[in-house]
Design a protein around this motif. Structure first.
Motif, PDB file in Angstrom:
ATOM      1  N   THR A   1       1.596  -9.493 -17.787  1.00  0.00           N
ATOM      2  CA  THR A   1       1.303  -8.297 -16.997  1.00  0.00           C
ATOM      3  C   THR A   1       0.825  -8.730 -15.604  1.00  0.00           C
ATOM      4  OG1 THR A   1      -0.916  -8.280 -17.909  1.00  0.00           O
ATOM      5  CG2 THR A   1       0.699  -6.897 -18.999  1.00  0.00           C
ATOM      6  N   GLY A   2       0.413  -7.744 -14.807  1.00  0.00           N
ATOM      7  CA  GLY A   2      -0.086  -8.064 -13.478  1.00  0.00           C
ATOM      8  C   GLY A   2       1.045  -8.263 -12.490  1.00  0.00           C
ATOM      9  N   PRO A   3       0.678  -8.633 -11.252  1.00  0.00           N
ATOM     10  CA  PRO A   3       1.687  -8.730 -10.193  1.00  0.00           C
ATOM     11  C   PRO A   3       2.394 -10.087 -10.154  1.00  0.00           C
ATOM     12  CG  PRO A   3      -0.482  -9.104  -9.277  1.00  0.00           C
ATOM     13  CD  PRO A   3      -0.684  -8.881 -10.760  1.00  0.00           C
ATOM     14  N   ILE A   4       3.483 -10.134  -9.403  1.00  0.00           N
ATOM     15  CA  ILE A   4       4.118 -11.408  -9.044  1.00  0.00           C
ATOM     16  C   ILE A   4       3.337 -11.943  -7.856  1.00  0.00           C
ATOM     17  CG2 ILE A   4       6.227 -12.501  -8.188  1.00  0.00           C
ATOM     18  CD1 ILE A   4       7.807 -10.194  -9.432  1.00  0.00           C
ATOM     19  N   PRO A   5       2.639 -13.096  -7.990  1.00  0.00           N
ATOM     20  CA  PRO A   5       1.775 -13.528  -6.893  1.00  0.00           C
ATOM     21  C   PRO A   5       2.560 -13.875  -5.624  1.00  0.00           C
ATOM     22  CG  PRO A   5       1.809 -15.166  -8.664  1.00  0.00           C
ATOM     23  CD  PRO A   5       2.598 -14.004  -9.141  1.00  0.00           C
ATOM     24  N   PRO A   6       2.171 -13.275  -4.496  1.00  0.00           N
ATOM     25  CA  PRO A   6       2.855 -13.592  -3.231  1.00  0.00           C
ATOM     26  C   PRO A   6       2.669 -15.052  -2.835  1.00  0.00           C
ATOM     27  CG  PRO A   6       1.014 -12.052  -2.874  1.00  0.00           C
ATOM     28  CD  PRO A   6       1.165 -12.228  -4.351  1.00  0.00           C
TER      29      PRO A   6
ATOM     30  N   LEU B   1      11.496 -14.431 -14.125  1.00  0.00           N
ATOM     31  CA  LEU B   1      10.318 -13.755 -14.683  1.00  0.00           C
ATOM     32  C   LEU B   1      10.770 -12.534 -15.478  1.00  0.00           C
ATOM     33  CD1 LEU B   1       8.036 -13.861 -11.491  1.00  0.00           C
ATOM     34  CD2 LEU B   1       8.158 -15.532 -13.347  1.00  0.00           C
ATOM     35  N   SER B   2      12.028 -12.540 -15.899  1.00  0.00           N
ATOM     36  CA  SER B   2      12.604 -11.360 -16.560  1.00  0.00           C
ATOM     37  C   SER B   2      11.956 -11.085 -17.913  1.00  0.00           C
ATOM     38  CB  SER B   2      14.114 -11.560 -16.738  1.00  0.00           C
ATOM     39  OG  SER B   2      14.382 -12.665 -17.572  1.00  0.00           O
ATOM     40  N   SER B   3      12.101  -9.833 -18.368  1.00  0.00           N
ATOM     41  CA  SER B   3      11.608  -9.395 -19.682  1.00  0.00           C
ATOM     42  C   SER B   3      10.123  -9.692 -19.887  1.00  0.00           C
ATOM     43  CB  SER B   3      12.431 -10.030 -20.813  1.00  0.00           C
ATOM     44  OG  SER B   3      13.774  -9.690 -20.688  1.00  0.00           O
ATOM     45  N   ASN B   4       9.314  -9.121 -18.996  1.00  0.00           N
ATOM     46  CA  ASN B   4       7.864  -9.125 -19.129  1.00  0.00           C
ATOM     47  C   ASN B   4       7.380  -7.708 -18.829  1.00  0.00           C
ATOM     48  OD1 ASN B   4       6.665 -11.889 -19.689  1.00  0.00           O
ATOM     49  ND2 ASN B   4       8.122 -12.408 -18.073  1.00  0.00           N
ATOM     50  N   GLN B   5       6.098  -7.550 -18.517  1.00  0.00           N
ATOM     51  CA  GLN B   5       5.580  -6.242 -18.120  1.00  0.00           C
ATOM     52  C   GLN B   5       4.908  -6.350 -16.761  1.00  0.00           C
ATOM     53  OE1 GLN B   5       3.344  -5.478 -21.743  1.00  0.00           O
ATOM     54  NE2 GLN B   5       5.293  -6.000 -22.711  1.00  0.00           N
ATOM     55  N   LEU B   6       5.527  -7.109 -15.880  1.00  0.00           N
ATOM     56  CA  LEU B   6       4.963  -7.310 -14.549  1.00  0.00           C
ATOM     57  C   LEU B   6       5.057  -6.024 -13.749  1.00  0.00           C
ATOM     58  CD1 LEU B   6       6.621 -10.779 -13.905  1.00  0.00           C
ATOM     59  CD2 LEU B   6       4.238 -10.327 -14.527  1.00  0.00           C
ATOM     60  N   HIS B   7       3.986  -5.734 -12.984  1.00  0.00           N
ATOM     61  CA  HIS B   7       4.065  -4.544 -12.137  1.00  0.00           C
ATOM     62  C   HIS B   7       3.709  -4.873 -10.699  1.00  0.00           C
ATOM     63  CE1 HIS B   7      -0.277  -4.151 -12.467  1.00  0.00           C
ATOM     64  NE2 HIS B   7      -0.159  -4.272 -13.776  1.00  0.00           N
ATOM     65  N   GLY B   8       3.610  -3.836  -9.870  1.00  0.00           N
ATOM     66  CA  GLY B   8       3.432  -4.064  -8.440  1.00  0.00           C
ATOM     67  C   GLY B   8       4.786  -4.269  -7.787  1.00  0.00           C
ATOM     68  N   GLN B   9       4.748  -4.705  -6.534  1.00  0.00           N
ATOM     69  CA  GLN B   9       5.973  -4.802  -5.748  1.00  0.00           C
ATOM     70  C   GLN B   9       6.561  -6.215  -5.802  1.00  0.00           C
ATOM     71  OE1 GLN B   9       5.900  -2.980  -1.938  1.00  0.00           O
ATOM     72  NE2 GLN B   9       4.909  -1.139  -2.719  1.00  0.00           N
ATOM     73  N   ILE B  10       7.825  -6.311  -5.471  1.00  0.00           N
ATOM     74  CA  ILE B  10       8.458  -7.622  -5.297  1.00  0.00           C
ATOM     75  C   ILE B  10       7.926  -8.183  -3.982  1.00  0.00           C
ATOM     76  CG2 ILE B  10      10.627  -8.859  -4.981  1.00  0.00           C
ATOM     77  CD1 ILE B  10      12.025  -6.561  -6.464  1.00  0.00           C
ATOM     78  N   PRO B  11       7.208  -9.333  -4.008  1.00  0.00           N
ATOM     79  CA  PRO B  11       6.623  -9.807  -2.745  1.00  0.00           C
ATOM     80  C   PRO B  11       7.695 -10.245  -1.746  1.00  0.00           C
ATOM     81  CG  PRO B  11       6.171 -11.359  -4.545  1.00  0.00           C
ATOM     82  CD  PRO B  11       6.874 -10.192  -5.151  1.00  0.00           C
ATOM     83  N   PRO B  12       7.666  -9.656  -0.543  1.00  0.00           N
ATOM     84  CA  PRO B  12       8.639 -10.055   0.480  1.00  0.00           C
ATOM     85  C   PRO B  12       8.480 -11.522   0.877  1.00  0.00           C
ATOM     86  CG  PRO B  12       7.112  -8.373   1.335  1.00  0.00           C
ATOM     87  CD  PRO B  12       6.794  -8.567  -0.110  1.00  0.00           C
ATOM     88  N   GLN B  13       7.278 -12.092   0.567  1.00  0.00           N
ATOM     89  CA  GLN B  13       7.014 -13.503   0.908  1.00  0.00           C
ATOM     90  C   GLN B  13       7.984 -14.461   0.223  1.00  0.00           C
ATOM     91  OE1 GLN B  13       4.766 -11.227   0.056  1.00  0.00           O
ATOM     92  NE2 GLN B  13       2.871 -11.442   1.213  1.00  0.00           N
ATOM     93  N   LEU B  14       8.694 -13.979  -0.817  1.00  0.00           N
ATOM     94  CA  LEU B  14       9.649 -14.862  -1.504  1.00  0.00           C
ATOM     95  C   LEU B  14      10.704 -15.412  -0.546  1.00  0.00           C
ATOM     96  CD1 LEU B  14      10.369 -13.087  -4.935  1.00  0.00           C
ATOM     97  CD2 LEU B  14       9.009 -15.137  -4.509  1.00  0.00           C
ATOM     98  N   THR B  15      10.870 -14.758   0.593  1.00  0.00           N
ATOM     99  CA  THR B  15      11.856 -15.246   1.570  1.00  0.00           C
ATOM    100  C   THR B  15      11.473 -16.613   2.115  1.00  0.00           C
ATOM    101  OG1 THR B  15      10.684 -13.932   3.187  1.00  0.00           O
ATOM    102  CG2 THR B  15      12.783 -13.089   2.426  1.00  0.00           C
TER     103      THR B  15
END
Ligand SMILES: *[C@@H]1O[C@H](CO)[C@@H](O)[C@H](O)[C@H]1NC(C)=O
Ligand SMILES: *[C@@H]1O[C@H](CO)[C@@H](O)[C@H](O)[C@H]1NC(C)=O
Ligand SMILES: *[C@@H]1O[C@H](CO)[C@@H](O)[C@H](O)[C@H]1NC(C)=O
Ligand SMILES: *[C@@H]1O[C@H](CO)[C@@H](O)[C@H](O)[C@H]1NC(C)=O
Ligand SMILES: *[C@@H]1O[C@H](CO)[C@@H](O)[C@H](O)[C@H]1NC(C)=O
Ligand SMILES: *[C@@H]1O[C@H](CO)[C@@H](O)[C@H](O)[C@H]1NC(C)=O
Ligand SMILES: *[C@@H]1O[C@H](CO)[C@@H](O)[C@H](O)[C@H]1NC(C)=O
Length: 273
Positions: A111-116, A129-143
């Motif tokens: 759970t929780g966010p994808i850390p930026p 990170l597929s098939s979990n219960q992650l929430h929040g936004q997709i961090p744009p920092q992944l760029t």
């Protein structure tokens, strides 16, 4: 003579470096894995060998004693902890594993966010990170992870828009955000081939109720279809008719009762003859 002496010095340096590598672990990897271990819950005891002795030395040269971790040149370069029924969150200290090329935490119950902070992983090529219960936004920092080949985030609870910036990841060959709760327009940079940027079809985006635009259908017309509007119009007309009719009926009944009561009062007041 000089040449031989130089060679000897080089040999000594190489040997010492190799010895140091196999004796001293990288402090960043150590911090990373300790924190990752702390933020994960492991109800099935799948990570039984993630114990102090091994965490203090995550890489024994090219071997890791930690389940799911793979080393190269004394550094963690792959972490695959998929399908282990793990709970908890993804520690932002994952960013301390600075040589990480592949991070697979798929098919758990995280759970929780994808850390930026993932942005520090400049060598990252695979993020699953597929098939979990992650929430929040997709961090744009992944760029910032310019080598990303694979971003697989399908089957989570992610919200908000797909960051437009992700389109600049030129190496991206797989992108899957299907079955989340994302909204807004699909960035043209991800859906359309422009120059040599890749293009992803509808499969990558399906199962997000409020995501729209090519390759999915365009934005739903604000609100409702004509049929629905007609239906609602007729329905509310009928409802108000029924309501006012009931209102009138009740009013009539109440007045009737009141009159009856008043009549009763009057008859009580009237002297009996
Ligand atoms: C780990 O990352 C944090 C934050 O990015 C940084 O301050 C720290 O120096 C890194 N290394 C260790 C060993 O904690
Ligand atoms: C590291 O590897 C060497 C050689 O493979 C082995 O002898 C040693 O026991 C290992 N050390 C640890 C802490 O696993
Ligand atoms: C996940 O783990 C379960 C239980 O160990 C196993 O039955 C299942 O086949 C695994 N699924 C995949 C896709 O590996
Ligand atoms: C974890 O345990 C649960 C319940 O005991 C079981 O259903 C599940 O298959 C296990 N998962 C794995 C990956 O072994
Ligand atoms: C991500 O992991 C899932 C299951 O763990 C797997 O089915 C899927 O193929 C992986 N994604 C990619 C792009 O390899
Ligand atoms: C994608 O490109 C096609 C033509 O190549 C164009 O018709 C369409 O409008 C573009 N879609 C977006 C979202 O830019
Ligand atoms: C969408 O793209 C994927 C991977 O590129 C491919 O396997 C799949 O067949 C495509 N689906 C459609 C409907 O074109």
């Amino acid at each position: 003579m000089d040449g031989v002496g130089g060679a000897a010095v080089v040999l000594v340096i190489v040997t010492v470096t190799m010895m140091m590598r196999s004796c001293v672990s990288d402090p960043n990897d150590e911090a990373c894995l300790r924190e990752v271990a702390k933020s994960l819950e492991d109800p099935n005891r799948s990570l039984q060998n993630w114990i102090e002795k091994n965490l203090a030395k995550p890489c024994n040269d090219s071997i890791s004693n930690l389940q799911g971790a793979t080393c190269n040149n004394g550094r963690i370069y792959r972490l695959s902890l998929n399908n282990l029924s793990l709970r908890g969150t993804i520690s932002p200290f994952i960013s301390n594993c600075t040589n990480l090329q592949s991070l697979d935490l798929s098919s758990n119950a995280l759970t929780g966010p994808i850390p930026p902070e993932l942005q520090s992983l400049v060598n990252l090529a695979v993020l699953n990170l597929s098939s979990n219960q992650l929430h929040g936004q997709i961090p744009p920092q992944l760029t910032m992870c310019a080598y990303l080949n694979i971003i697989d985030l399908h089957d989570n609870l992610l919200t908000g828009p797909i960051p437009q910036q992700l389109g600049i990841l030129v190496r991206l060959s797989t992108f899957d955000v299907s079955n989340n709760r994302l909204s807004g327009p699909i960035p043209a940079s991800l859906s359309n081939r422009t120059g040599n940027l890749p293009r992803f079809n509808a499969t990558s985006f399906l199962g997000n109720k409020d995501l729209y635009g090519y390759p999915l259908p365009p934005m739903k017309t604000k609100g409702l279809s004509v049929l629905a509007i007609v239906g609602i119009g007729l329905g509310s007309g009928l409802a108000s008719l029924v309501l006012s009719f009931t209102g009138v009926c009740i009013w009539l009944k109440v007045t009737e009762q009141k009159m009856g009561q008043d009549e009763g009062k009057i008859s009580q007041l009237m002297p009996d003859y």
